[in-house]
Write a protein that holds these residues in place. Structure first.
Motif, short mmCIF file in Angstrom:
data_model
loop_
_atom_site.label_atom_id
_atom_site.label_comp_id
_atom_site.label_asym_id
_atom_site.label_seq_id
_atom_site.Cartn_x
_atom_site.Cartn_y
_atom_site.Cartn_z
N THR A 9 11.28 45.54 -71.15
CA THR A 9 12.33 46.41 -71.66
C THR A 9 12.51 46.21 -73.17
O THR A 9 12.59 47.16 -73.94
CB THR A 9 13.66 46.13 -70.94
OG1 THR A 9 13.43 46.24 -69.56
CG2 THR A 9 14.72 47.10 -71.36
N VAL A 10 12.56 44.94 -73.57
CA VAL A 10 12.71 44.64 -74.99
C VAL A 10 11.54 45.23 -75.78
O VAL A 10 11.72 45.87 -76.82
CB VAL A 10 12.80 43.11 -75.21
CG1 VAL A 10 12.70 42.78 -76.68
CG2 VAL A 10 14.10 42.58 -74.62
N LEU A 11 10.33 45.05 -75.22
CA LEU A 11 9.14 45.57 -75.89
C LEU A 11 9.22 47.10 -76.01
O LEU A 11 9.00 47.68 -77.08
CB LEU A 11 7.90 45.17 -75.08
CG LEU A 11 6.56 45.40 -75.79
CD1 LEU A 11 6.40 44.42 -76.93
CD2 LEU A 11 5.41 45.26 -74.81
N GLY A 12 9.58 47.74 -74.91
CA GLY A 12 9.71 49.21 -74.89
C GLY A 12 10.73 49.68 -75.91
O GLY A 12 10.49 50.61 -76.67
N ALA A 13 11.88 48.99 -75.93
CA ALA A 13 12.94 49.38 -76.87
C ALA A 13 12.45 49.25 -78.30
O ALA A 13 12.71 50.10 -79.15
CB ALA A 13 14.17 48.51 -76.63
N ALA A 14 11.69 48.16 -78.57
CA ALA A 14 11.20 47.94 -79.93
C ALA A 14 10.24 49.06 -80.32
O ALA A 14 10.35 49.63 -81.43
CB ALA A 14 10.48 46.58 -80.00
N SER A 33 9.13 53.88 -83.44
CA SER A 33 8.57 55.23 -83.60
C SER A 33 9.64 56.21 -84.09
O SER A 33 9.36 57.07 -84.92
CB SER A 33 7.92 55.75 -82.32
OG SER A 33 8.40 55.09 -81.21
N ALA A 34 10.88 56.03 -83.61
CA ALA A 34 11.95 56.90 -84.09
C ALA A 34 12.14 56.70 -85.59
O ALA A 34 12.29 57.66 -86.35
CB ALA A 34 13.25 56.58 -83.35
N TRP A 35 12.08 55.43 -86.03
CA TRP A 35 12.28 55.13 -87.45
C TRP A 35 11.15 55.75 -88.28
O TRP A 35 11.38 56.35 -89.33
CB TRP A 35 12.32 53.62 -87.65
CG TRP A 35 12.54 53.25 -89.08
CD1 TRP A 35 13.70 53.28 -89.77
CD2 TRP A 35 11.53 52.82 -90.00
NE1 TRP A 35 13.50 52.91 -91.06
CE2 TRP A 35 12.18 52.62 -91.24
CE3 TRP A 35 10.16 52.60 -89.90
CZ2 TRP A 35 11.48 52.20 -92.37
CZ3 TRP A 35 9.48 52.19 -91.03
CH2 TRP A 35 10.13 51.99 -92.25
N LEU A 36 9.91 55.59 -87.76
CA LEU A 36 8.75 56.16 -88.47
C LEU A 36 8.91 57.67 -88.63
O LEU A 36 8.70 58.22 -89.72
CB LEU A 36 7.48 55.90 -87.67
CG LEU A 36 6.67 54.68 -88.06
CD1 LEU A 36 5.49 54.51 -87.11
CD2 LEU A 36 6.17 54.81 -89.50
N LEU A 63 18.89 61.51 -77.42
CA LEU A 63 17.83 60.75 -76.74
C LEU A 63 17.97 59.27 -77.10
O LEU A 63 17.94 58.39 -76.24
CB LEU A 63 16.45 61.27 -77.17
CG LEU A 63 15.27 60.48 -76.58
CD1 LEU A 63 15.12 60.76 -75.10
CD2 LEU A 63 13.98 60.80 -77.30
N LEU A 64 18.17 59.01 -78.40
CA LEU A 64 18.32 57.64 -78.87
C LEU A 64 19.51 56.97 -78.18
O LEU A 64 19.40 55.86 -77.65
CB LEU A 64 18.53 57.67 -80.39
CG LEU A 64 18.27 56.38 -81.13
CD1 LEU A 64 16.80 56.05 -81.12
CD2 LEU A 64 18.77 56.48 -82.57
N LEU A 101 20.51 53.05 -71.62
CA LEU A 101 19.63 52.65 -70.53
C LEU A 101 19.18 51.20 -70.71
O LEU A 101 19.26 50.40 -69.77
CB LEU A 101 18.41 53.58 -70.49
CG LEU A 101 17.36 53.22 -69.44
CD1 LEU A 101 17.89 53.47 -68.04
CD2 LEU A 101 16.08 54.03 -69.66
N PHE A 102 18.73 50.87 -71.92
CA PHE A 102 18.26 49.50 -72.16
C PHE A 102 19.41 48.50 -72.01
O PHE A 102 19.26 47.42 -71.47
CB PHE A 102 17.64 49.38 -73.56
CG PHE A 102 16.33 50.10 -73.68
CD1 PHE A 102 15.35 49.95 -72.70
CD2 PHE A 102 16.06 50.92 -74.76
CE1 PHE A 102 14.14 50.60 -72.80
CE2 PHE A 102 14.85 51.59 -74.86
CZ PHE A 102 13.89 51.43 -73.88
N TRP A 103 20.59 48.91 -72.48
CA TRP A 103 21.75 48.02 -72.37
C TRP A 103 22.09 47.77 -70.90
O TRP A 103 22.35 46.64 -70.50
CB TRP A 103 22.94 48.63 -73.12
CG TRP A 103 24.17 47.80 -72.95
CD1 TRP A 103 24.43 46.59 -73.53
CD2 TRP A 103 25.28 48.10 -72.11
NE1 TRP A 103 25.63 46.11 -73.12
CE2 TRP A 103 26.19 47.02 -72.25
CE3 TRP A 103 25.62 49.17 -71.28
CZ2 TRP A 103 27.40 46.98 -71.56
CZ3 TRP A 103 26.82 49.13 -70.62
CH2 TRP A 103 27.70 48.05 -70.75
#
Lengths: 302, 214
Positions: A19-24, A29-32, A70-71, A77-79
Motif C-alpha cells: 500500500t505504501v509503495l502504491g501510494a508513493a 505520478s500525480a506530481w509529475l 481521485l487524489l 482509501l490508503f488511510w
C-alpha cells in the motif's frame, strides 16, 4: 510452514508495505503530471484558433475536478487500509454500512459528483453555445470535400464567392488567412469521415448526402496537420492534409499566383456544388456531355 | 517470494528491451518481399491481381514491371491521381503511399508482373470494336499495332485491357482529370493523343482495345 504463511499479521504487514509503495507511485505520478504541465494540452500543441483555449480550458477544468477528487479518494482509501490493518488479538469484522455514520462515506461523495457534474455542464454548454450554436460574421467560406482517401478544398478566388470560375481547388492543402473568420461547408463523397484540425481543437464529422457548416478563426500562422478522425476504410490512415495559415501578404501573393495559373490554363475548374456529393461519373459527365457512366448494366450482371 | 518477484521483474525488463530492439532493427533482418507488399493492393485489385469492378480497380496481373513502377511513382509524386475529380485516382494515391522506397516499388511491381492474368472478361460497355478500329491507328503509333506496348515510348501494352477502364482513362485524359501536370511530359503527350478520339467514339475504341490480343 503453512500456518506462518497464513498468519494474518504477516499478510497485514505485506499488504501495508504494498500500500505504501502504491501510494508513493501514485503521488509521484500525480506530481509529475502536474509539475510538468502535462495537464495543459497547449504545452504540446499550439492553440491555433479563437476557440482553442475554450476547449482546452474545459478539458483542464474536468481534469482538475476529476484529478483532485481521485487524489482525495485514493488518500482516504490508503488511510483506511492503514487505519484498519490487521492487529494482534483484534478479530476482523464485517461492516455492512448500515450505520448513518458509515453511510456518509458513500452518500457525500455521491452528492459531490452530482454537484460537480452541474458545474461541468454549465461550462460545457457555454463553450458549446460559443462554438456550435453561435458564430461570428463570416468573412470567407471554404468548401471541404472528403472522400476515400483524400481531402479536397475549394477556396473562394479573388472575387470572394464560391462556385465561380476563379475558385481555387486543391487536394491535400487548405490555405487560410490568419485572424479571418471562416465558415466551412463540409461534404463527403462516399462514407463517414471526420475533419480534424488539432491546432484548431476542431473535429467535425462529414456525412455523405449532407452539408455540414461550421466556423473557425485561425490565430497562428504556419503549417499544421489535418487528419481524418473517423475510420473510413482501408486508406483511412493515408489521408492526411496540410493546413496553411497565411499572413495577409502571403495570402495576396498566393491569390495572385493562382490567378496567374488560371490564366495560363493550369487551374482546375470549379465543381458545381450539386455535383460534390455525387458519384464520380456525374462529375466526369458534367465536364463532358457525351460522357458515359462507368458502371453500365453489364458489369453487375456478369 | 522475493526471488520470484525479482525474477518476474527481470523477465519484464528483458521483454521491454526485446520489444524496443525488434522495433528498431526488425526490418533489416527480414527483407519485405513483393508478395508481402502486394497485401496492400489485394483488397481492391484481388489476390491474383484480377481487379474488381465494384471498386473500380482494374486487372493488373501481368502488367510490365516498368509500367507498374512508373505509375506507382506518379501516384506518389502527385503526377497522377491528385486531381479533385479523379475519385479513383485519389483512392489509389493514398494506397500507393504505402510503398516506402524505390526498392519496395520495384519489388511489388515485379511481383505484379509475374501474376497470371485471368481469361479475358466479357466487355462491360456496349462499344462497337469495328467502329473503334480506325481511331486506334493513332494509338498504335505508341502502343503498338496489336496493343503490345512499347517501353521506349513509355506506352504500356493495352491488348485485352478492360474496356470500362480504357474508356474511363480516355475520358480522364480528355477532360484534364489525368495527364495535365506541367512536370509530366508523358501525361501531357497522352492528353494530346486522347483528344484525337471524338467523345462519342471513346467506348468504341475501348471495345477495340479490349478485343486485341498480343
Amino acid at each position: 510452514m503453512a500456518s506462518t504463511e497464513n498468519d494474518p499479521l504477516k499478510i497485514g504487514r505485506k499488504v501495508f508495505l504494498w500500500t505504501v509503495l502504491g501510494a508513493a507511485v501514485f503521488v509521484a505520478s500525480a506530481w509529475l503530471l502536474v509539475s510538468r504541465g502535462s495537464l495543459m494540452a497547449s504545452w504540446y500543441l499550439a492553440q491555433g484558433s479563437t476557440y482553442a483555449a475554450d476547449i482546452d480550458n474545459l478539458v483542464l477544468l474536468i481534469g482538475i475536478i476529476v484529478g483532485v477528487w481521485l487524489l482525495a479518494a485514493e488518500l482516504v482509501l490508503f488511510w483506511l487500509i492503514f487505519r484498519f490493518r490487521a492487529r494482534k488479538g483484534v478479530a476482523g469484522q464485517y461492516i455492512a454500512g448500515e450505520d448513518k455514520r458509515e453511510k456518509r462515506w458513500v452518500s457525500y461523495p455521491h452528492y459531490a459528483v452530482l454537484a460537480f457534474d452541474v458545474v461541468i455542464l454549465v461550462f460545457a454548454l457555454r463553450v458549446w453555445n460559443d462554438i456550435k450554436v453561435t458564430a461570428p460574421a463570416t468573412e470567407e467560406t471554404v468548401r471541404i470535400v472528403a472522400q476515400q482517401w483524400a481531402w479536397t478544398f475549394i477556396h473562394e478566388g479573388p472575387d470572394g464567392k464560391l462556385d465561380t470560375p476563379d475558385d481555387i481547388r486543391t487536394v491535400e492543402d487548405l490555405y487560410v488567412q490568419v485572424n479571418k473568420v471562416y465558415r466551412f461547408e463540409l461534404h463527403s463523397r462516399d462514407v463517414l469521415h471526420s475533419f480534424s484540425v488539432p491546432v484548431f481543437r476542431l473535429k467535425q464529422d462529414a456525412i455523405p448526402g449532407r452539408m455540414i457548416s461550421g466556423w473557425f478563426t485561425p490565430t497562428v500562422t504556419g503549417t499544421f496537420d489535418i487528419q481524418c478522425a473517423e475510420i473510413c476504410g482501408l486508406g483511412h490512415g493515408y489521408m492526411p492534409a496540410h493546413l496553411h495559415v497565411q499572413t495577409p501578404a502571403e495570402r495576396t501573393a498566393w491569390l495572385r499566383d493562382r490567378e496567374a495559373d488560371r490564366f495560363a490554363g493550369r487551374a482546375i475548374p470549379p465543381t458545381p456544388v450539386a455535383l460534390v456529393p455525387a458519384r464520380p461519373e456525374a462529375v466526369v459527365a458534367a465536364d463532358h456531355p457525351a460522357g458515359h457512366a462507368l458502371a453500365p448494366a453489364g458489369v453487375e450482371g456478369r | 517470494m522475493t526471488v520470484r518477484l525479482f525474477g518476474a521483474g527481470v523477465v519484464a525488463g528483458l521483454m521491454l528491451v526485446g520489444m524496443s530492439t525488434t522495433a528498431c532493427g526488425g526490418g533489416a533482418a527480414s527483407p519485405i518481399t513483393g508478395r508481402d507488399l502486394y497485401r496492400s493492393c489485394e483488397s481492391c485489385h484481388g489476390i491474383s491481381g484480377e481487379g474488381d469492378t465494384k471498386v473500380e480497380a482494374p486487372q493488373i496481373a501481368g502488367l510490365p514491371a516498368w509500367y507498374v513502377s512508373s505509375q506507382l511513382e506518379r501516384f506518389q509524386q502527385g503526377l497522377r491521381g491528385k486531381h479533385p475529380d479523379d475519385v479513383e485516382g485519389l483512392r489509389m494515391r493514398a494506397m500507393a503511399s504505402q510503398m516506402m522506397s524505390k526498392a519496395e516499388i520495384e519489388a511489388v511491381a515485379s511481383y505484379i508482373a509475374g501474376l497470371t492474368p485471368r481469361p479475358k472478361a466479357a466487355p462491360a460497355l456496349k462499344g462497337d470494336p469495328a467502329a473503334g478500329a480506325s481511331f486506334y491507328a493513332v494509338c498504335g503509333a505508341c502502343h503498338g499495332p496489336k496493343g503490345e506496348g512499347i517501353q521506349q515510348m513509355n506506352a504500356p501494352p493495352l491488348a485485352g485491357f478492360e474496356d470500362w477502364y480504357v474508356a474511363r482513362q480516355l475520358r480522364k485524359f480528355q477532360t484534364g482529370v489525368r495527364g495535365r501536370i506541367t512536370e509530366d511530359p508523358v501525361g501531357l503527350q497522352m492528353s494530346g493523343m486522347a483528344m484525337t478520339v471524338p467523345p462519342e467514339s471513346v467506348d468504341n475504341v475501348a471495345a477495340y482495345v479490349h478485343g486485341l490480343s498480343k
